[in-house]
Design a protein around this motif. Structure first.
Motif, PDB file in Angstrom:
ATOM      1  N   ARG A 130       0.720  -1.315   0.002  1.00 32.50           N
ATOM      2  CA  ARG A 130       0.117   0.079  -0.063  1.00 32.50           C
ATOM      3  C   ARG A 130       0.945   1.107   0.031  1.00 32.50           C
ATOM      4  N   ALA A 131       0.360   2.348  -0.902  1.00 35.69           N
ATOM      5  CA  ALA A 131       0.928   3.576  -0.664  1.00 35.69           C
ATOM      6  C   ALA A 131      -0.256   4.511  -0.442  1.00 35.69           C
ATOM      7  N   VAL A 132      -0.102   5.384   0.963  1.00 33.74           N
ATOM      8  CA  VAL A 132      -1.155   6.119   1.273  1.00 33.74           C
ATOM      9  C   VAL A 132      -0.510   7.632   1.423  1.00 33.74           C
ATOM     10  N   ARG A 133      -1.485   8.482   0.811  1.00 33.14           N
ATOM     11  CA  ARG A 133      -0.772   9.830   0.645  1.00 33.14           C
ATOM     12  C   ARG A 133      -1.071  10.530   2.118  1.00 33.14           C
ATOM     13  N   ASP A 134       0.129  11.252   2.272  1.00 31.10           N
ATOM     14  CA  ASP A 134      -0.132  11.990   3.720  1.00 31.10           C
ATOM     15  C   ASP A 134       0.475  13.589   3.343  1.00 31.10           C
ATOM     16  N   GLY A 135      -0.251  14.188   2.932  1.00 34.41           N
ATOM     17  CA  GLY A 135       0.398  15.773   2.559  1.00 34.41           C
ATOM     18  C   GLY A 135       1.225  15.679   1.355  1.00 34.41           C
TER      19      GLY A 135
ATOM     20  N   ASP B  32       3.554   0.639   2.902  1.00 30.94           N
ATOM     21  CA  ASP B  32       3.360  -0.651   3.917  1.00 30.94           C
ATOM     22  C   ASP B  32       3.155  -1.739   3.050  1.00 30.94           C
ATOM     23  N   GLY B  33       4.162  -2.785   3.310  1.00 30.84           N
ATOM     24  CA  GLY B  33       3.822  -4.242   2.627  1.00 30.84           C
ATOM     25  C   GLY B  33       5.123  -4.995   2.494  1.00 30.84           C
ATOM     26  N   GLN B  34       5.020  -5.951   1.628  1.00 28.30           N
ATOM     27  CA  GLN B  34       6.274  -6.906   1.573  1.00 28.30           C
ATOM     28  C   GLN B  34       6.471  -7.221   0.066  1.00 28.30           C
TER      29      GLN B  34
ATOM     30  N   THR C 110       2.989  -0.153  -6.134  1.00 31.24           N
ATOM     31  CA  THR C 110       2.238  -0.069  -5.024  1.00 31.24           C
ATOM     32  C   THR C 110       0.820  -0.032  -5.445  1.00 31.24           C
ATOM     33  N   ARG C 111      -0.161  -0.360  -4.515  1.00 29.64           N
ATOM     34  CA  ARG C 111      -1.527  -0.144  -4.607  1.00 29.64           C
ATOM     35  C   ARG C 111      -1.870   1.272  -3.850  1.00 29.64           C
ATOM     36  N   THR C 112      -2.434   1.989  -4.617  1.00 31.33           N
ATOM     37  CA  THR C 112      -2.984   3.156  -4.193  1.00 31.33           C
ATOM     38  C   THR C 112      -4.558   3.364  -4.086  1.00 31.33           C
TER      39      THR C 112
END
Ligand SMILES: Cc1cc2nc3c(=O)[nH]c(=O)nc-3n(C[C@H](O)[C@H](O)[C@H](O)COP(=O)(O)OP(=O)(O)OC[C@H]3O[C@@H](n4cnc5c(N)ncnc54)[C@H](O)[C@@H]3O)c2cc1C
Length: 387
Positions: free
Chosen positions: A143-148, A154-156, A173-175
């Protein structure tokens, strides 16, 4: 058809001599021994020596860190590196990713990495495969989650070859977990500092890795292309790896030769073995059955070097698997002795080739997947797996 060896013109022959002199100077026994020991597919010192000559991206201009070589000179260079078994796996993954960086990276990211790639200080690995996503890459769950202005990863990843020697991973990555799987993917050139890298050693003697991302924060300027549109960014390097890329000679040309190097040497060592008299003074090569089996390996070698693109990938792997198995069978116990064992034929090369051969059917897309590529994309047959 003229099967005579190619004659090089004076300028090309001089360039080849230059490459051979470079290899004599830099490809030391220590480089080979390190590769036997680690299976890393990379030697930092040798890689930097290549970079100092502009030979990591040899067709780039000298001002960009290349050597301004022609594509044909690049073929000569790559062939000589392969013939001398230079460990170039990480150079290969770096080169595969480079086209996506040039095409999709921001200027800031290009300024950060391109000079270092050319000099040999920066390398890229392929962060595609996961424990539950290999052939079906679009199933990736990291996972790739945007923060600003940042992303949290997170992941392997699994089988991230060369990660221990690379500064960045070309990361799938999965967004968007709610979109159809090909449409929720974003690609990053992800700095590896802060990721946990664990070694995986394979039957074939190669070192690869598991890579864990646990809340790794990276700046948005490491993103390649648009959010959720990563599939099209991924396609360039993936197609090139599958021998379906643009018309850059070396990528296509080297497909058949990719595993040819292992077969060439296994064959040469087997012929050398066959010429030695046994305790009764008999030479195996005088037996027509032995000659026939060696000739079959020689023919396999020819077909390997002639097949281009995904066909070459399949033939190269399958011929190596068959040839190595046949040579082991032909040589008997001496053939299964490994590197450094007393009496090992060719310093253990035949035993090594047999182990190494098995993985060649798997990485870079399995031979089954390459058969699908030929069927669907070259012959226009229906998809094997419906979308
Ligand atoms: C030594 C080594 C190094 C590697 N290096 C890297 C690397 O640097 N980076 C990276 O990201 N990955 C790397 N890989 C991973 C490699 O690309 C994958 O293992 C490969 O793509 C297969 O995926 P999988 O292992 O998940 O098998 P699966 O995809 O689960 O396949 C299992 C079997 O099913 C077959 N199969 C699957 N789908 C189809 C289909 N559609 N049609 C027909 N048959 C199918 C396969 O051929 C295989 O036989 C490496 C692997 C190895 C062994």
């Amino acid at each position: 058809m003229n099967f005579a060896p190619l004659e090089l013109d004076e300028q090309t022959a001089a360039f080849r001599d230059e490459v051979l002199a470079f290899l004599d100077e830099h490809l030391t026994d220590e480089v080979h021994e390190e590769e036997w020991r680690t299976g890393a597919g990379h030697n930092a010192q040798f890689h930097k020596a290549l970079g100092a000559r502009g030979w990591i991206v040899p067709t780039w201009s000298e001002s960009e860190g290349g050597a301004g070589l022609t594509p044909f000179q690049e073929v000569i260079l790559e062939r000589e590196l392969a013939a001398r078994h230079v460990p170039t796996i990480t150079k290969g993954t770096t080169r595969l990713v480079l086209s996506a960086v040039v095409e999709h990276a921001s200027q800031r990211l290009k300024d950060e990495v391109l000079p270092g790639v050319a000099s040999g200080d920066i390398c890229f690995c392929l962060g595609y495969t996961e424990p539950d996503a290999g052939s079906d890459l679009a199933a990736a769950r990291t996972r790739a989650v945007r923060d600003g202005d940042e992303w949290v990863i997170d992941g392997q990843k699994m089988f991230t070859t060369g990660a221990q020697n690379c500064q960045y991973a070309f990361l799938v990555t999965r967004t968007n977990p709610d979109a159809p799987k090909h449409k929720g993917i974003t690609m990053f050139l992800c700095p590896l500092e802060g990721a946990e890298i664990q070694a995986v050693h394979t039957l074939g003697g190669e070192r690869t890795n598991m890579v864990f991302f646990d809340g790794l924060r990276i700046s948005d300027h490491y993103r390649l292309g648009e959010v959720d549109r990563g599939w099209s960014v991924l396609m360039g390097p993936l197609n090139a790896e599958h021998g379906m890329g643009d018309d850059r000679g070396p990528v296509i040309e080297s497909r058949g030769g990719m595993y040819g190097g292992a077969t060439v040497d296994a064959y040469a060592h087997a012929v050398e073995w066959a010429r030695q008299p046994d305790v009764d003074g008999k030479r195996p090569i005088d037996d027509p059955g032995v000659r026939r089996r060696l000739a079959r390996v020689a023919l396999d070698l020819e077909t390997m070097s002639l097949a281009p693109g995904p066909m070459g990938r399949i033939v190269s792997s399958e011929n190596l698997i068959r040839s190595a198995r046949d040579l082991i069978d032909l040589l008997g116990p001496a053939g299964v002795l490994s590197h450094d064992a007393d009496g090992a034929v060719g310093g253990g090369w035949i035993e090594y080739s047999h182990r190494f051969a098995q993985g060649t059917a798997i990485y870079g897309g399995t031979t089954d997947v390459h058969r699908n590529i030929i069927a669907e994309r070259m012959l226009g047959l229906p998809r094997s797996t419906p979308r």
